[in-house]
Motif scaffolding. Sequence first.
Motif, PDB file in Angstrom:
ATOM      1  N   GLN A   1       0.825  -1.205   0.000  1.00 21.31           N
ATOM      2  CA  GLN A   1       0.000   0.000   0.000  1.00 21.31           C
ATOM      3  C   GLN A   1       0.862   1.258   0.000  1.00 21.31           C
ATOM      4  O   GLN A   1       0.536   2.254  -0.658  1.00 21.31           O
ATOM      5  N   ALA A   2       1.965   1.226   0.737  1.00 20.55           N
ATOM      6  CA  ALA A   2       2.854   2.392   0.773  1.00 20.55           C
ATOM      7  C   ALA A   2       3.418   2.677  -0.611  1.00 20.55           C
ATOM      8  O   ALA A   2       3.452   3.831  -1.069  1.00 20.55           O
ATOM      9  N   THR A   3       3.846   1.627  -1.302  1.00 20.45           N
ATOM     10  CA  THR A   3       4.428   1.794  -2.631  1.00 20.45           C
ATOM     11  C   THR A   3       3.363   2.217  -3.636  1.00 20.45           C
ATOM     12  O   THR A   3       3.638   2.987  -4.562  1.00 20.45           O
ATOM     13  N   SER A   4       2.142   1.749  -3.458  1.00 24.04           N
ATOM     14  CA  SER A   4       1.040   2.174  -4.321  1.00 24.04           C
ATOM     15  C   SER A   4       0.778   3.671  -4.163  1.00 24.04           C
ATOM     16  O   SER A   4       0.522   4.382  -5.149  1.00 24.04           O
ATOM     17  N   ALA A   5       0.845   4.163  -2.933  1.00 18.29           N
ATOM     18  CA  ALA A   5       0.651   5.599  -2.692  1.00 18.29           C
ATOM     19  C   ALA A   5       1.760   6.408  -3.359  1.00 18.29           C
ATOM     20  O   ALA A   5       1.510   7.472  -3.943  1.00 18.29           O
ATOM     21  N   VAL A   6       2.988   5.905  -3.296  1.00 17.89           N
ATOM     22  CA  VAL A   6       4.112   6.586  -3.945  1.00 17.89           C
ATOM     23  C   VAL A   6       3.927   6.572  -5.461  1.00 17.89           C
ATOM     24  O   VAL A   6       4.214   7.561  -6.142  1.00 17.89           O
ATOM     25  N   ARG A   7       3.434   5.474  -5.984  1.00 15.10           N
ATOM     26  CA  ARG A   7       3.199   5.379  -7.432  1.00 15.10           C
ATOM     27  C   ARG A   7       2.197   6.442  -7.891  1.00 15.10           C
ATOM     28  O   ARG A   7       2.377   7.078  -8.948  1.00 15.10           O
ATOM     29  N   LYS A   8       1.135   6.638  -7.120  1.00 19.78           N
ATOM     30  CA  LYS A   8       0.135   7.652  -7.485  1.00 19.78           C
ATOM     31  C   LYS A   8       0.761   9.040  -7.514  1.00 19.78           C
ATOM     32  O   LYS A   8       0.452   9.856  -8.395  1.00 19.78           O
ATOM     33  N   LEU A   9       1.646   9.313  -6.567  1.00 18.76           N
ATOM     34  CA  LEU A   9       2.346  10.600  -6.555  1.00 18.76           C
ATOM     35  C   LEU A   9       3.244  10.733  -7.784  1.00 18.76           C
ATOM     36  O   LEU A   9       3.324  11.806  -8.401  1.00 18.76           O
TER      37      LEU A   9
ATOM     38  N   PHE B   1      12.563   4.794  -2.037  1.00 16.14           N
ATOM     39  CA  PHE B   1      13.063   3.549  -2.614  1.00 16.14           C
ATOM     40  C   PHE B   1      14.481   3.237  -2.148  1.00 16.14           C
ATOM     41  O   PHE B   1      14.840   2.076  -1.963  1.00 16.14           O
ATOM     42  N   SER B   2      15.282   4.261  -1.942  1.00 16.94           N
ATOM     43  CA  SER B   2      16.626   4.041  -1.416  1.00 16.94           C
ATOM     44  C   SER B   2      16.567   3.493   0.009  1.00 16.94           C
ATOM     45  O   SER B   2      17.304   2.570   0.370  1.00 16.94           O
TER      46      SER B   2
ATOM     47  N   SER C   1      18.885   0.977  -8.030  1.00 18.08           N
ATOM     48  CA  SER C   1      18.906   1.511  -9.398  1.00 18.08           C
ATOM     49  C   SER C   1      17.752   2.459  -9.661  1.00 18.08           C
ATOM     50  O   SER C   1      17.325   2.637 -10.790  1.00 18.08           O
ATOM     51  N   ALA C   2      17.226   3.066  -8.602  1.00 15.05           N
ATOM     52  CA  ALA C   2      16.156   4.044  -8.770  1.00 15.05           C
ATOM     53  C   ALA C   2      16.488   5.279  -7.943  1.00 15.05           C
ATOM     54  O   ALA C   2      17.258   5.224  -6.993  1.00 15.05           O
ATOM     55  N   GLY C   3      15.904   6.389  -8.308  1.00 19.26           N
ATOM     56  CA  GLY C   3      16.119   7.615  -7.552  1.00 19.26           C
ATOM     57  C   GLY C   3      17.554   8.073  -7.597  1.00 19.26           C
ATOM     58  O   GLY C   3      18.203   8.086  -8.633  1.00 19.26           O
ATOM     59  N   ASP C   4      18.091   8.445  -6.441  1.00 14.69           N
ATOM     60  CA  ASP C   4      19.451   8.963  -6.367  1.00 14.69           C
ATOM     61  C   ASP C   4      20.492   7.896  -6.625  1.00 14.69           C
ATOM     62  O   ASP C   4      21.663   8.209  -6.766  1.00 14.69           O
TER      63      ASP C   4
END
Length: 538
Positions: free
Chosen positions: A403-411, A450-451, A457-460
Amino acid sequence: MALPLILRLGVQYCGKRIKTCRRKFSSVPLNPVSGLNVFDSFSKKKSPLLTKQPNVLTWYICGPTVYDFAHIGHAWCYMNFDIMRRVLEQYFNLNVIQVMNITDIDDKIIQKAIDEKLDFKEVSSKYEMAFLNDLGSLSVQKPTVLTKVSDFIPQIISFIEALLHRELAYTTNDGSVYFNINAYEKKYKYGKLKPFQISMAESKNSNNSNDFALWKAAKSDAEPSWAPSWGGKGRPGWHIECSAMASYVFGSWVDVHSGGIDLLFPHHENEEAQCCAYHEIPQWVGHWIHSNLLRLSGGTKMSKSLKNTVSIKEFLQTYSADQFRMMCLISSYRNDIELTEASLRLAKDFLDVVRVFVTECRFFLRNNTVLQSSINSKLLLTTLVETESMVKSYLGDDFNTAQATSAVRKLILLTRKEINNSNTVNRKATDHNPGIAAVASVLNFVSKYFSNLGLTSAGDSVDTTETDASSIIDNFVEFRSQVRQCALDMKSNQQGKDDSVDAVNTRKILLTACDRIRDDLKLKGIQLKDQEKTTTWK
């Protein structure tokens, strides 16, 4: 026997609190971790996570029996626990002291050593090293303390001696020692984790078919063995190893004990019984956390005995560690998950969404003044605050990363929509609100999320090769944009005038070349979007 420095430090950590550790559970003052509830396999419900020491969490995790290479089913378990540890450390500011065992004495190890005519330590060392390398390849953090059974034989013997002294264990004619469940149940409860229905029947030599071995008498001189005080050379049983090592480091209380769901009974049940008997307490573990199984397509169990496993090394030849971690993040650790092409593709697609988002944000931040664009900063910043709150709440709800990652995906999708919206690109930027701060804030939050959870391999943490490639593409697209704009300006400047043949041909050649480059890049997965005065790519 000299113990490793980090282990001695762990023992000192517990030793300073030995007086407190010896008290009964009912009188142990426990500290709730604000905003964090976990599912406990003992109570069968979610409850606040409690720690004995404020802001310090003691955690014992069952490690591997090193007789073969670890497979991806094992990785599923350790990856989930690694994500939990990162949540505890990064979002709830806990100082996690994690102990993991290496079982390097076992029937299967001994048999493989006999088959290959090697010393059992050669076999166990080979697969222990491979296991630790596999964890490194998956970016799973090392435990604070790593314990090996062969280093703890004196402590295990001492543990068994205490149980014999309290008449909660007994010896047999061959020198084996068994835990006495009937005697134990006169003082404590057996079957906390699972109803006491299964007969383990470890040996015909035991008094009760449900009694389990603490010490196994050696069957031949080819087996590794030690001589205990009660006589009868032998080696430890499986369950006693974890109890003795965890007790040596943490004493009579462990905040969290975890492992795969297949270890719940009898292994973890027997660990709890042994430690309650040894420490003379009604409860040894505060919270039991179990990861469910990773199954093959169709729900088939992954098992070495079925010869259907995929080693971690083999898996990583086709898929990335981040792809596997993302599959964990968008799933629940308490659910059985099937390892299928569809589930792996879903994880890869999400990784691609994150990478494209990072690329678009960075391009926007570098070229905002050239684009003469702004975004709805208020909308993005408001959504960011809401997402931050939701993420903390979901992670505190039994590590609900799905659910946390789903919320980040929407953002992420909202931010990309705002950046790429044609109305946004054509909207003239104001002097005080170009949207840079809002986009940068979202990018920082997403990258850190994500870090924090271990993606590399994502973000910074986009790797150097990909960063260099993006920079090259940026430079190339900018050059093409300048050439294209020059050609368009030539046409604009010549309106109303007699175009020379050379000027017309030059414009045509330049624009045709720009179109050809755009089409060629599209075939390679790079899409160019020509705006009025600039070009973006993804």
